[in-house]
Design an enzyme around this catalytic site. Structure first.
Site, PDB file in Angstrom:
ATOM      1  CB  SER A  26      14.130  -1.835   8.326  1.00 33.88           C
ATOM      2  OG  SER A  26      14.889  -0.515   7.312  1.00 33.88           O
ATOM      3  NE  ARG A  66      -7.257  -4.984  -8.823  1.00 37.99           N
ATOM      4  CZ  ARG A  66      -8.815  -4.155  -8.839  1.00 37.99           C
ATOM      5  NH1 ARG A  66      -8.563  -2.298  -7.518  1.00 37.99           N
ATOM      6  NH2 ARG A  66      -9.247  -4.176  -9.668  1.00 37.99           N
ATOM      7  CD  GLU A  96      -8.159  -2.829  -4.093  1.00 33.20           C
ATOM      8  OE1 GLU A  96      -9.644  -2.594  -4.414  1.00 33.20           O
ATOM      9  OE2 GLU A  96      -7.626  -3.751  -4.760  1.00 33.20           O
TER      10      GLU A  96
END
Length: 146
Positions: free
Chosen positions: A113, A87, A90
Site C-alpha cells: 500500500s 535513478r 531506474e
C-alpha cells in the site's frame, strides 16, 4: 487557490524562511517526508496541520484551504529528466519485477500500500561516499478471490 499555486507558494515560503523539511516537520509534528509530499500537493492535510504549516511558513489562510483539499495524484508519464528522480525510476525499472516476486513469495499475491504507508530518509556517513537510506514501509494488501 489550486494545488499548483499552493505548491509554489509553500516552496517559496520555505526558501524565504530558510527552513528544512526536518524543521517544518518538527514544527507541525509530522514526518518531514509526509510534509514535503503535502506541500507538493500529493497528500491532503487535516485542518489543524494545514493551519500549523501556514503559521510556520507565514502564508495566508487560502493556502490552508488548498492543503486540506483532496489531491488528484497524477504525474507526468514521460521518463523523468531530473537525475535523482530518474535513478529512482531506474531502480523500479531494473528491480521492480524482482521486488514484486520476492515480496509475493514472502506474503502471497498482493501489493504494498502507498495509502497505509510511511517513508524515512536517512543519511549514512561512509568514508567511501555518503549513502542514502530510503525505508519504504507499506501495509501488504492481498488480492482477494470471490
Amino acid at each position: 487557490m489550486d494545488k499548483l499555486e499552493m505548491r509554489y507558494t509553500l516552496l517559496a515560503a520555505k526558501a524565504r524562511k530558510k527552513m528544512s523539511w526536518d524543521d517544518i516537520g518538527n514544527a507541525v509534528g509530522m514526518s518531514p517526508v509526509w510534509v514535503a509530499s503535502a506541500c507538493y500537493g500529493m497528500n491532503s492535510a487535516s485542518q489543524d496541520i494545514a493551519d500549523k504549516l501556514c503559521d510556520t511558513l507565514g502564508v495566508e489562510s487560502d493556502v490552508a484551504e488548498a492543503l486540506v483539499a483532496f489531491p488528484t495524484k497524477a504525474w507526468d508519464e514521460a521518463i523523468p529528466q531530473d537525475p535523482f528522480i530518474y535513478r529512482l525510476y531506474e531502480v523500479v525499472g531494473v528491480y521492480g519485477e524482482t521486488l514484486k516476486d520476492v515480496v509475493q513469495e514472502k506474503f502471497g499475491d498482493g501489493i504494498m500500500s502507498a495509502i497505509d504507508f510511511s517513508m524515512e530518509v536517512e543519511k549514512i556517513e561512509d568514508p567511501k561516499g555518503d549513502r542514502v537510506l530510503l525505508t519504504l514501509n507499506g501495509k501488504f494488501l492481498p488480492y482477494k478471490s470471490w
